[in-house]
Design an enzyme around this catalytic site. Sequence first.
Site, PDB file in Angstrom:
ATOM      1  N   SER A 142       0.717  -1.228   0.088  1.00 43.91           N
ATOM      2  CA  SER A 142       0.036  -0.039  -0.138  1.00 43.91           C
ATOM      3  C   SER A 142       1.071   1.348  -0.011  1.00 43.91           C
ATOM      4  O   SER A 142       2.081   1.111   0.399  1.00 43.91           O
ATOM      5  CB  SER A 142      -0.700   0.074   1.361  1.00 43.91           C
ATOM      6  OG  SER A 142      -1.404   1.287   1.406  1.00 43.91           O
ATOM      7  N   TYR A 177      -2.376  -0.953  10.605  1.00 47.39           N
ATOM      8  CA  TYR A 177      -2.123  -1.248   9.007  1.00 47.39           C
ATOM      9  C   TYR A 177      -0.732  -0.519   8.289  1.00 47.39           C
ATOM     10  O   TYR A 177      -0.188  -1.385   7.534  1.00 47.39           O
ATOM     11  CB  TYR A 177      -3.346  -0.725   8.407  1.00 47.39           C
ATOM     12  CG  TYR A 177      -3.512  -0.896   6.850  1.00 47.39           C
ATOM     13  CD1 TYR A 177      -3.843  -2.003   6.400  1.00 47.39           C
ATOM     14  CD2 TYR A 177      -3.072   0.001   6.143  1.00 47.39           C
ATOM     15  CE1 TYR A 177      -4.008  -2.092   4.937  1.00 47.39           C
ATOM     16  CE2 TYR A 177      -3.133  -0.035   4.811  1.00 47.39           C
ATOM     17  CZ  TYR A 177      -3.865  -1.328   4.183  1.00 47.39           C
ATOM     18  OH  TYR A 177      -3.715  -1.296   2.901  1.00 47.39           O
TER      19      TYR A 177
END
Length: 245
Positions: free
Chosen positions: A136, A149
Site C-alpha cells: 500500500s 495497518y
Amino acid sequence: MFQLDGKVALVTGASGGLGAEIARGLCWAGAHVILQGRNLGRLTALGETLTTLGGSAAVAAVDLRADDAASTLLAHHGAVDILVNNAGQRDRRAMQMIDRASVRDLLETNLVAPFDLARRFSAGMQPGGRIINISSIAGQIARSGDAAYTMSKGGLEALTRALAAELGPAQITVNAVAPGYFATEANAAMIADPAIAEHLQRRTSLGRWGRPEEIVGAVLFFASPAASYVTGQVLAVDGGYLAHF
Ligand SMILES: NC(=O)c1ccc[n+]([C@@H]2O[C@H](COP(=O)([O-])OP(=O)(O)OC[C@H]3O[C@@H](n4cnc5c(N)ncnc54)[C@H](OP(=O)(O)O)[C@@H]3O)[C@@H](O)[C@H]2O)c1
C-alpha cells in the site's frame, strides 16, 4: 513477454476487490489460478466465471491466520510458479483504541501469512518463480490513526527486500505493488464521501480513484518473463499519490 501459459499462480484474497482483478488478469494471461479467500461462495462464483470463459481456476477457502494455512494450501494444490500475497485486513482505529490482540490479528493476515506462504511455496518453486506482495502507499507514508495497518505494510515492503535477497540465488524474484486509493467494495463508504473525492482530485496527479482493474498491469509485469531481472522493488500504482506535492 507477458504470457503466463503453463504457469500456476496462487492469489490470496481473490474473493473480491483487487485480488479478484489480479486473478482475472493472470488467468487471461494463461496461468492456472488458485483463488484463495474465506468466502467460498464468492470464490466459487469467480472460479466458475473464469472456467466458463475458457480459463483455468481452482478454489481454496482457507483462513490465512491459521498456523497450518500455508501447508494446507500446498498439500491440496501443490507447487506454484507465482505467489501473489494480496489478502489484507484493515483496522482503522487510533492507537489508543486498538489493543494488542487486534494488532496481532491484523499482522497474522498482512505480514505473518505472506512470510509463511513465501517460505513454504518458495521451497518447491522452479527457477523463474515469482512472489508478488500487495502492499500500500501506507508502506511508505503515514497518516494519523492507522498505525497497525501502516506498520504491517512497511513490514511487508521490508520482507519483500529480505526475500529478494534470500531467494535471488534460486532465481526467484520478489517484488511488491503498492496501491493507492482504489474504488473497491471495501472502500464503498469512502467512495461515497465527496471530501475524499476532493482530496484525491487535489492530492493525486491523475485526480481520481483507481479503477480495480488498473492494478493488473503492475502485477502481470512482475509475474511475467518481462521482469526476469527485477527483484526487491516496490512499484506504486497510485495515480501519482506518492510523487505529487
Ligand atoms: N483497495 C485499496 O484502495 C487498497 C489500497 C492500498 C492497498 N490495498 C491492499 O490491497 C489488498 C486488497 O485490497 P482490497 O481493497 O481488494 O481488499 P478487500 O476487498 O477487503 O479484500 C480482501 C481480501 O483478503 C481476504 N482476506 C482477508 N483476511 C483474510 C484471512 N485472514 N484469510 C484469508 N483471506 C483473507 C478477503 O477474503 P474473504 O472476503 O473471502 O474473507 C478478501 O478476499 C490488501 O492487501 C490491501 O491492504 C488496497
